[in-house]
Write a protein that holds these residues in place. Sequence first.
Motif, mmCIF file in Angstrom:
data_model
loop_
_atom_site.group_PDB
_atom_site.id
_atom_site.type_symbol
_atom_site.label_atom_id
_atom_site.label_comp_id
_atom_site.label_asym_id
_atom_site.label_seq_id
_atom_site.Cartn_x
_atom_site.Cartn_y
_atom_site.Cartn_z
ATOM 1 N N ARG A 80 59.091 49.052 37.026
ATOM 2 C CA ARG A 80 57.876 47.802 36.341
ATOM 3 C C ARG A 80 57.291 46.782 37.338
ATOM 4 N NH1 ARG A 80 62.345 47.407 31.127
ATOM 5 N NH2 ARG A 80 63.146 47.367 32.915
ATOM 6 N N ILE A 81 58.079 46.086 38.143
ATOM 7 C CA ILE A 81 57.366 45.033 38.428
ATOM 8 C C ILE A 81 56.498 45.325 40.121
ATOM 9 C CG2 ILE A 81 58.086 43.075 39.724
ATOM 10 C CD1 ILE A 81 59.310 42.841 37.586
ATOM 11 N N ARG A 82 56.911 46.827 39.826
ATOM 12 C CA ARG A 82 56.580 47.010 40.665
ATOM 13 C C ARG A 82 54.776 47.771 41.019
ATOM 14 N NH1 ARG A 82 60.514 50.732 43.994
ATOM 15 N NH2 ARG A 82 61.491 49.265 45.255
ATOM 16 N N LEU A 83 54.509 48.223 39.083
ATOM 17 C CA LEU A 83 53.569 48.473 38.811
ATOM 18 C C LEU A 83 51.971 47.367 38.536
ATOM 19 C CD1 LEU A 83 52.170 50.689 37.782
ATOM 20 C CD2 LEU A 83 53.325 50.569 34.817
ATOM 21 N N VAL A 84 53.546 46.224 37.374
ATOM 22 C CA VAL A 84 52.518 44.993 37.152
ATOM 23 C C VAL A 84 51.759 44.233 38.892
ATOM 24 C CG1 VAL A 84 52.298 42.415 36.211
ATOM 25 C CG2 VAL A 84 53.807 44.572 35.319
ATOM 26 N N ALA A 85 52.547 44.360 39.783
ATOM 27 C CA ALA A 85 51.833 44.085 41.063
ATOM 28 C C ALA A 85 50.870 44.938 41.915
ATOM 29 C CB ALA A 85 52.796 43.987 42.363
ATOM 30 N N ALA A 86 50.954 46.204 41.449
ATOM 31 C CA ALA A 86 50.085 46.786 41.841
ATOM 32 C C ALA A 86 48.545 46.118 40.567
ATOM 33 C CB ALA A 86 50.029 48.515 41.797
ATOM 34 N N ALA A 87 48.902 46.525 40.108
ATOM 35 C CA ALA A 87 47.412 46.607 38.766
ATOM 36 C C ALA A 87 47.504 45.070 39.176
ATOM 37 C CB ALA A 87 48.198 46.603 37.986
ATOM 38 N N CYS A 88 47.994 44.230 39.731
ATOM 39 C CA CYS A 88 47.232 43.339 39.514
ATOM 40 C C CYS A 88 46.023 42.743 40.755
ATOM 41 C CB CYS A 88 48.436 41.781 39.841
ATOM 42 S SG CYS A 88 47.471 40.135 40.290
ATOM 43 N N GLY A 89 46.855 43.604 41.781
ATOM 44 C CA GLY A 89 46.023 43.642 43.543
ATOM 45 C C GLY A 89 44.274 44.545 42.916
ATOM 46 N N LEU A 90 44.788 45.268 41.995
ATOM 47 C CA LEU A 90 43.724 46.172 41.889
ATOM 48 C C LEU A 90 42.631 45.299 40.809
ATOM 49 C CD1 LEU A 90 42.477 49.139 42.178
ATOM 50 C CD2 LEU A 90 43.177 49.769 40.205
ATOM 51 N N TRP A 91 42.903 44.908 39.591
ATOM 52 C CA TRP A 91 41.615 43.988 38.800
ATOM 53 C C TRP A 91 41.412 43.349 40.010
ATOM 54 C CZ3 TRP A 91 47.250 42.356 36.785
ATOM 55 C CH2 TRP A 91 47.187 41.396 36.211
ATOM 56 N N SER A 92 42.300 42.302 40.761
ATOM 57 C CA SER A 92 41.548 41.366 41.618
ATOM 58 C C SER A 92 41.064 41.661 42.699
ATOM 59 C CB SER A 92 42.687 40.460 42.806
ATOM 60 O OG SER A 92 43.764 40.324 40.781
ATOM 61 N N LEU A 93 41.315 42.750 42.695
ATOM 62 C CA LEU A 93 39.700 43.326 43.598
ATOM 63 C C LEU A 93 38.372 43.850 43.681
ATOM 64 C CD1 LEU A 93 39.432 45.008 46.554
ATOM 65 C CD2 LEU A 93 40.143 46.987 45.640
ATOM 66 N N PHE A 94 38.452 44.071 42.329
ATOM 67 C CA PHE A 94 37.158 44.737 41.822
ATOM 68 C C PHE A 94 36.646 43.765 41.131
ATOM 69 C CE2 PHE A 94 38.772 49.129 41.661
ATOM 70 C CZ PHE A 94 37.706 49.687 41.867
ATOM 71 N N THR A 95 37.653 42.253 40.799
ATOM 72 C CA THR A 95 36.851 41.340 39.897
ATOM 73 C C THR A 95 35.837 40.814 41.589
ATOM 74 O OG1 THR A 95 38.813 40.429 39.031
ATOM 75 C CG2 THR A 95 36.658 38.371 39.381
ATOM 76 N N ALA A 96 36.391 40.863 43.014
ATOM 77 C CA ALA A 96 35.901 40.359 43.933
ATOM 78 C C ALA A 96 34.361 41.031 43.997
ATOM 79 C CB ALA A 96 37.061 40.242 44.494
ATOM 80 N N LEU A 97 34.724 42.130 43.413
ATOM 81 C CA LEU A 97 33.279 43.232 43.776
ATOM 82 C C LEU A 97 32.220 42.931 43.268
ATOM 83 C CD1 LEU A 97 35.585 46.658 44.792
ATOM 84 C CD2 LEU A 97 34.205 45.491 46.675
ATOM 85 N N SER A 98 32.727 42.275 41.983
ATOM 86 C CA SER A 98 31.854 42.342 41.068
ATOM 87 C C SER A 98 30.891 40.745 41.690
ATOM 88 C CB SER A 98 32.536 41.969 40.113
ATOM 89 O OG SER A 98 33.590 42.326 39.080
ATOM 90 N N GLY A 99 31.055 39.419 42.406
ATOM 91 C CA GLY A 99 30.007 39.243 42.922
ATOM 92 C C GLY A 99 28.926 40.297 43.712
ATOM 93 N N PHE A 100 29.125 41.347 44.312
ATOM 94 C CA PHE A 100 28.210 42.300 44.882
ATOM 95 C C PHE A 100 27.434 43.192 44.345
ATOM 96 C CE2 PHE A 100 32.284 41.182 47.855
ATOM 97 C CZ PHE A 100 31.347 40.759 49.116
ATOM 98 N N ALA A 101 27.609 42.687 42.563
ATOM 99 C CA ALA A 101 26.888 43.591 42.061
ATOM 100 C C ALA A 101 25.106 43.364 42.439
ATOM 101 C CB ALA A 101 26.981 42.908 40.489
#
Length: 423
Positions: A80-101
């Motif tokens: 479960r820990i690795r899953l939460v960490a991977a999820a955090c990286g994924l949503w943070s990446l797409f948050t950053a990509l929102s700045g290029f919309a």
Amino acid sequence: MKNNGFGESAGRRYVVVGALGFAYMLNFLDRQLLAILVEPIRAELHLSDTQIGMLSGLMFALFYTLFGIPVAIIADRGNRIRLVAAACGLWSLFTALSGFARGFASLAFARIGVGIGEAGCAPPSFSILSDYFPPEQRGRALALYALGIPAGSFIGAFAGGWIAAEYGWRTAFLALGAVGLAFAPLLPLIVREPQRGRYDAPRETIDQPGIAQTLAFFWHSPLFILTSLGCGLTAFCGYGLLSWTPAYLGRVQGMTLGQISAFFAIASAGSMVLGAWIGAWIADRAGARNPVNYSRLPGFAFLASAPFIVGFGFADSWQASLALLVPALIFTSIHFVPALTLLQNRTPPQYRATVSSILLFLINLIGLGCGPLFVGMMSDGLTPTHGDRALGIALQSLAPFAILAFVCQMAAASQIRKEGHAA
């Protein structure tokens, strides 16, 4: 320092709460960021209120909920820990990509990515905390974890608004997304995967159930369904307010982005902190004395929120608007910890992450998916006749849903009483 019987001190367990709570804070920071930046995004990308409602609500929530249950099934079987960490990286990446919309489609793509990533945060974390804390302490632990909601809302509004005011809204997305990308690989170094179900009686440890068996466990419980519907309708009001209040304060009450980022951040975060701690008291004290209180007391809070939601739209100044917003958010924030504690305590360990994900599925599909969209559509529909005041009327229209939530919680309380008599 007191040991929990599994070689861990109380301090170590609260480090786990802090680390998972920080990830949850980043989760809600990314959600609140879009709400605080509605007006500059709407102006630059030429979006309607309905489109903003889809971006902040349905587009995000649909994928968040669709991916939530399969991700939770993985959590009930894997690390479960690795899953939460991977999820955090994924949503943070797409948050950053929102700045290029550059328009609605590209921003929608980024918000969908954020929703998919955030699906892997809460249900695995609930399951982890249930294996770090015994039943009589879970309400307290879940309340501390739930502080990530107001903390994320505060930082998203305050820091996001300040960065946007100084450097533009695109920079705000890039900067806050970078924080999550930096934190994600650190999480597995801080939190150790616990033994699953170690605080539960041996008789509860059975073979891992299939998805059909897990879903049947939830849907065959009237209590779980009523609790989820009540929480979903409350979230409909809460997310509608959180998503559109910054735009209302700027568009109707004339506040600047800098003022909104400071005053709304403090008002909303303080309200949700107080609501979460009242909910924790219900979970660990009132609910422990009488399980009916897990549903009954949040239900009365839902009912009490309705007049404040109506009054919010009549306020003639931003100070009065915030003064009415505070009790409305307090009353709509109380339910979360009692509902989680009720479900976690009544669910065997092999079901917990998936059952939590079903609860979040309904909360987010009804609340986050439909609440902001409902307000946006109402605002667009009323604008030809009411102008900018249409948004205030649309926000007032949330009040009847708080009354429906009260009805669901009273029915859930009745079901708890019925199950108690049967036992």
